[in-house]
Design an enzyme around this catalytic site. Structure first.
Site, PDB file in Angstrom:
ATOM      1  N   HIS A  18      30.949  -2.332  27.884  1.00  0.00           N
ATOM      2  CA  HIS A  18      30.487  -2.221  26.495  1.00  0.00           C
ATOM      3  C   HIS A  18      30.709  -3.542  25.744  1.00  0.00           C
ATOM      4  CE1 HIS A  18      31.628   2.290  26.915  1.00  0.00           C
ATOM      5  NE2 HIS A  18      30.311   2.230  26.944  1.00  0.00           N
ATOM      6  N   ARG A  91      22.923   0.327  33.519  1.00  0.00           N
ATOM      7  CA  ARG A  91      23.749  -0.021  34.677  1.00  0.00           C
ATOM      8  C   ARG A  91      23.002   0.117  35.984  1.00  0.00           C
ATOM      9  NH1 ARG A  91      28.285   3.850  32.590  1.00  0.00           N
ATOM     10  NH2 ARG A  91      26.341   4.677  31.805  1.00  0.00           N
TER      11      ARG A  91
HETATM   12  P1  ADP Z   1      26.675   7.646  25.852  1.00  0.00           P
HETATM   13  O1  ADP Z   1      27.533   8.847  25.816  1.00  0.00           O
HETATM   14  O2  ADP Z   1      25.701   7.567  24.719  1.00  0.00           O
HETATM   15  O3  ADP Z   1      26.048   7.321  27.200  1.00  0.00           O
HETATM   16  P2  ADP Z   1      28.574   5.573  26.383  1.00  0.00           P
HETATM   17  O4  ADP Z   1      29.744   5.259  25.535  1.00  0.00           O
HETATM   18  O5  ADP Z   1      28.858   6.148  27.727  1.00  0.00           O
HETATM   19  O6  ADP Z   1      27.666   6.471  25.509  1.00  0.00           O
HETATM   20  O7  ADP Z   1      27.696   4.286  26.552  1.00  0.00           O
HETATM   21  C1  ADP Z   1      27.097   3.640  25.465  1.00  0.00           C
HETATM   22  C2  ADP Z   1      26.047   2.663  25.961  1.00  0.00           C
HETATM   23  O8  ADP Z   1      26.682   1.659  26.755  1.00  0.00           O
HETATM   24  C3  ADP Z   1      24.973   3.268  26.850  1.00  0.00           C
HETATM   25  O9  ADP Z   1      23.770   2.615  26.571  1.00  0.00           O
HETATM   26  C4  ADP Z   1      25.449   2.945  28.241  1.00  0.00           C
HETATM   27  O10 ADP Z   1      24.368   2.861  29.151  1.00  0.00           O
HETATM   28  C5  ADP Z   1      26.066   1.580  28.018  1.00  0.00           C
HETATM   29  N1  ADP Z   1      27.080   1.226  29.018  1.00  0.00           N
HETATM   30  C6  ADP Z   1      28.119   1.960  29.427  1.00  0.00           C
HETATM   31  N2  ADP Z   1      28.848   1.323  30.368  1.00  0.00           N
HETATM   32  C7  ADP Z   1      28.226   0.133  30.565  1.00  0.00           C
HETATM   33  C8  ADP Z   1      28.447  -0.981  31.429  1.00  0.00           C
HETATM   34  N3  ADP Z   1      29.444  -0.988  32.300  1.00  0.00           N
HETATM   35  N4  ADP Z   1      27.599  -2.021  31.336  1.00  0.00           N
HETATM   36  C9  ADP Z   1      26.569  -1.991  30.480  1.00  0.00           C
HETATM   37  N5  ADP Z   1      26.289  -0.983  29.653  1.00  0.00           N
HETATM   38  C10 ADP Z   1      27.096   0.077  29.688  1.00  0.00           C
END
Ligand code: ADP
Length: 165
Positions: A18, A91
């Site tokens: 993130h 991802r």
């Molecule tokens: P949600 O519950 O909306 O999926 P998350 O907190 O899991 O929320 O993720 C928020 C955003 O960050 C999403 O767009 C997710 O795809 C992205 N994300 C999560 N982990 C990673 C990562 N390791 N690299 C890039 N983007 C990520």
């Protein structure tokens, strides 16, 4: 101030994946707002306030980034902040189908904003909040995947649970 982008998610907790997306977006947009979802069907390890607090603390180095909670429809939050973009990280191809659907719906609800997908940095593709929580609860080392502040919070919240069992 430049254009505003909203980066929505659960952030339970915020990971290096993130943070990497936020860092890259902060160079592309005048202002990035990390929107931490309050009302979620997911059972979170951290409360909304805790998730906001952790994100705020680890994102202090980024001057043009703010963290806020949001409730209800993301489309309303996007409109309220007059944002031009909704950021989502990708991802794997498996993320795509759901994200594409979400982007279509959001475009319908807020035509003035666009969804921008950012590919994860290669080393971060296997980092997810849920996996991090699982590793932490089993007593594994997560220091490579999260900020030290988050690592400590995880040990405090989930580490003890593992020991108690
Ligand atoms: P949600 O519950 O909306 O999926 P998350 O907190 O899991 O929320 O993720 C928020 C955003 O960050 C999403 O767009 C997710 O795809 C992205 N994300 C999560 N982990 C990673 C990562 N390791 N690299 C890039 N983007 C990520």
């Amino acid at each position: 101030m430049g254009n505003r982008a909203i980066y929505p998610g659960t952030f339970d907790p915020i990971t290096n994946g993130h943070i990497d997306i936020v860092a890259r977006a902060s160079r592309l947009f005048g202002h990035v707002i990390v929107a931490v979802a309050a009302s979620t069907s997911k059972n979170t390890a951290f409360s909304t306030d805790e998730r906001v607090d952790l994100a705020q603390r680890v994102l202090t180095p980024y001057a043009n980034v703010e963290v806020h909670r949001f409730e209800g429809l993301l489309a309303n939050f996007v409109r309220q902040w007059d944002a031009v973009a909704v950021l989502r990280g990708l991802r794997a191809v498996s993320d795509f189908e759901y994200e594409f659907q979400l982007a279509g719906m959001n475009k319908h609800l807020v035509p003035e904003a666009d969804t921008i997908f950012m590919p994860t940095r290669e080393n971060y593709s296997y980092i997810s909040s849920s996996l991090i929580r699982e590793i932490a609860s089993l007593g594994g080392e997560v220091g490579e995947f999260v900020h030290p502040i988050v690592r400590e919070a995880l040990a405090e919240r989930l580490g003890k649970r593992a020991i108690k069992k």
